[in-house]
Design a protein around this motif. Structure first.
Motif, mmCIF file in Angstrom:
data_model
loop_
_atom_site.group_PDB
_atom_site.id
_atom_site.type_symbol
_atom_site.label_atom_id
_atom_site.label_comp_id
_atom_site.label_asym_id
_atom_site.label_seq_id
_atom_site.Cartn_x
_atom_site.Cartn_y
_atom_site.Cartn_z
ATOM 1 N N ILE A 143 1.152 -1.210 0.010
ATOM 2 C CA ILE A 143 -0.017 0.133 0.065
ATOM 3 C C ILE A 143 1.017 1.164 0.092
ATOM 4 O O ILE A 143 1.894 1.038 0.843
ATOM 5 N N VAL A 181 -2.738 -4.348 8.217
ATOM 6 C CA VAL A 181 -3.259 -3.420 7.276
ATOM 7 C C VAL A 181 -3.269 -4.132 6.041
ATOM 8 O O VAL A 181 -4.363 -4.072 5.232
ATOM 9 N N LEU A 194 -3.128 -7.296 4.927
ATOM 10 C CA LEU A 194 -4.162 -8.474 5.345
ATOM 11 C C LEU A 194 -5.497 -7.965 5.330
ATOM 12 O O LEU A 194 -6.254 -8.444 4.474
ATOM 13 N N ARG A 195 -5.698 -6.996 5.994
ATOM 14 C CA ARG A 195 -7.117 -6.117 6.028
ATOM 15 C C ARG A 195 -7.474 -5.691 4.747
ATOM 16 O O ARG A 195 -8.538 -5.696 3.942
ATOM 17 N N GLY A 196 -6.652 -4.892 3.965
ATOM 18 C CA GLY A 196 -6.545 -4.499 2.649
ATOM 19 C C GLY A 196 -7.033 -5.680 1.742
ATOM 20 O O GLY A 196 -7.606 -5.441 0.431
ATOM 21 N N LEU A 197 -6.451 -6.884 1.929
ATOM 22 C CA LEU A 197 -6.628 -8.106 1.132
ATOM 23 C C LEU A 197 -8.134 -8.842 1.527
ATOM 24 O O LEU A 197 -8.445 -9.540 0.773
ATOM 25 N N GLY A 198 -8.724 -8.213 2.557
ATOM 26 C CA GLY A 198 -9.892 -8.839 2.944
ATOM 27 C C GLY A 198 -9.644 -10.004 3.785
ATOM 28 O O GLY A 198 -10.729 -11.130 3.896
ATOM 29 N N ILE A 231 -8.116 1.872 5.900
ATOM 30 C CA ILE A 231 -8.238 0.894 4.859
ATOM 31 C C ILE A 231 -8.899 -0.268 5.521
ATOM 32 O O ILE A 231 -8.750 -0.942 6.469
ATOM 33 N N GLY A 232 -9.505 -1.043 4.580
ATOM 34 C CA GLY A 232 -9.926 -2.326 4.768
ATOM 35 C C GLY A 232 -10.977 -2.659 6.085
ATOM 36 O O GLY A 232 -11.107 -3.538 6.517
ATOM 37 N N MET A 245 -11.056 -1.076 8.637
ATOM 38 C CA MET A 245 -10.348 -0.763 9.927
ATOM 39 C C MET A 245 -10.802 0.251 10.665
ATOM 40 O O MET A 245 -11.427 1.245 10.062
ATOM 41 N N TYR A 258 -1.622 3.967 6.698
ATOM 42 C CA TYR A 258 -2.591 5.087 6.553
ATOM 43 C C TYR A 258 -2.004 6.293 5.900
ATOM 44 O O TYR A 258 -2.272 6.898 5.006
#
Lengths: 162, 162
Positions: free
Chosen positions: A45, A147, A149-153, B45-46, B48, B148
């Protein structure tokens, strides 16, 4: 550290600090393992390093740095570069580092933690500062991987599970 | 902690641990301050939490948790909610917390760090574990705020500057 402080009770012992670090390292291993193979090497990112590149840094610090401290060897910082090409290889290297850290950490005498060592020939500070930096730096980059991982769902492991 | 360990030299003193934590808190303050006003409250992001929501957690832990430890007060965890609506208010609260932490930390006797306290009435662990958790949790969420900032095209402060 003055004589009075040295005579009072320890708030954390070397073996407790090792356990604390290895608890974090177990969590980081689970975070690495949570990445899909491709994304571990490709996803990032805002122009940041990928998870694999961040992990290369963690691998270049942990075990090599601790070995260097014990041996008072000021050899320069060096990442593995392109030697590791699969997530399985990263995890294997991670586990080798775990064993090296467990082997070398108890070889630092308590009284040496306040002594100064020029890590990698460029970071001259008390050994306790260097060790705390290793842990902090790992938490910092692992937080970034959360982050990703969260961005990747993908739901990351719980932070408090060690 | 056994008697033998207690008689050996300290690898980190309470005042060194306080300095270490406040160094991290200074960096976190700079990271908060690096956010544009709107993005501090809106960007994530994602799915969060936003940077302001993460900071609410850090503010609900740091000073209140340390005060609770010193006073052995098991009052529940509580975030400020919507009481803080501008970045300036968050920074003001951050600075108040800095002073409270500096005031209360030295009131923990060295020998109490190994004692157990049920923080927020739900986290029952040795006080040293709780304090290390405060620092680790802050580094973790600040690492996320770094992503972020990068996602917003903003260069974050250097990690090693405290």
């Amino acid at each position: 550290m003055n004589a009075t402080a040295a005579e009072t009770v320890q708030i954390i012992t070397p073996s407790q600090l090792l356990t604390h670090w290895q608890g974090h390292r177990k969590l980081t291993r689970r975070v690495i393992d949570a990445f899909p193979e491709k994304d571990f090497f490709d996803y990032s990112i805002g122009g940041m390093r990928t998870a694999s590149q961040l992990t290369l840094e963690l691998l270049a610090i942990g075990a090599p740095a601790l070995k260097a401290i014990v041996e008072r060897d000021e050899k320069p910082y060096e990442e593995a570069g392109n030697a590791l090409t699969t997530k399985a290889q990263f995890l294997e290297q991670w586990d080798k580092s775990t064993a090296i850290i467990n082997d070398y950490f108890p070889q630092i005498p308590s009284e040496d933690f306040s002594k100064t060592f020029n890590l990698f020939g460029q970071y001259n500070s008390p050994i306790i500062h260097s060790v705390l930096y290793f842990v902090d730096n790992e938490i910092h980059h692992r937080g970034q991987m959360y982050v990703y991982l969260r961005g990747l769902g993908i739901e990351p492991p719980f932070f408090w599970e060690r």
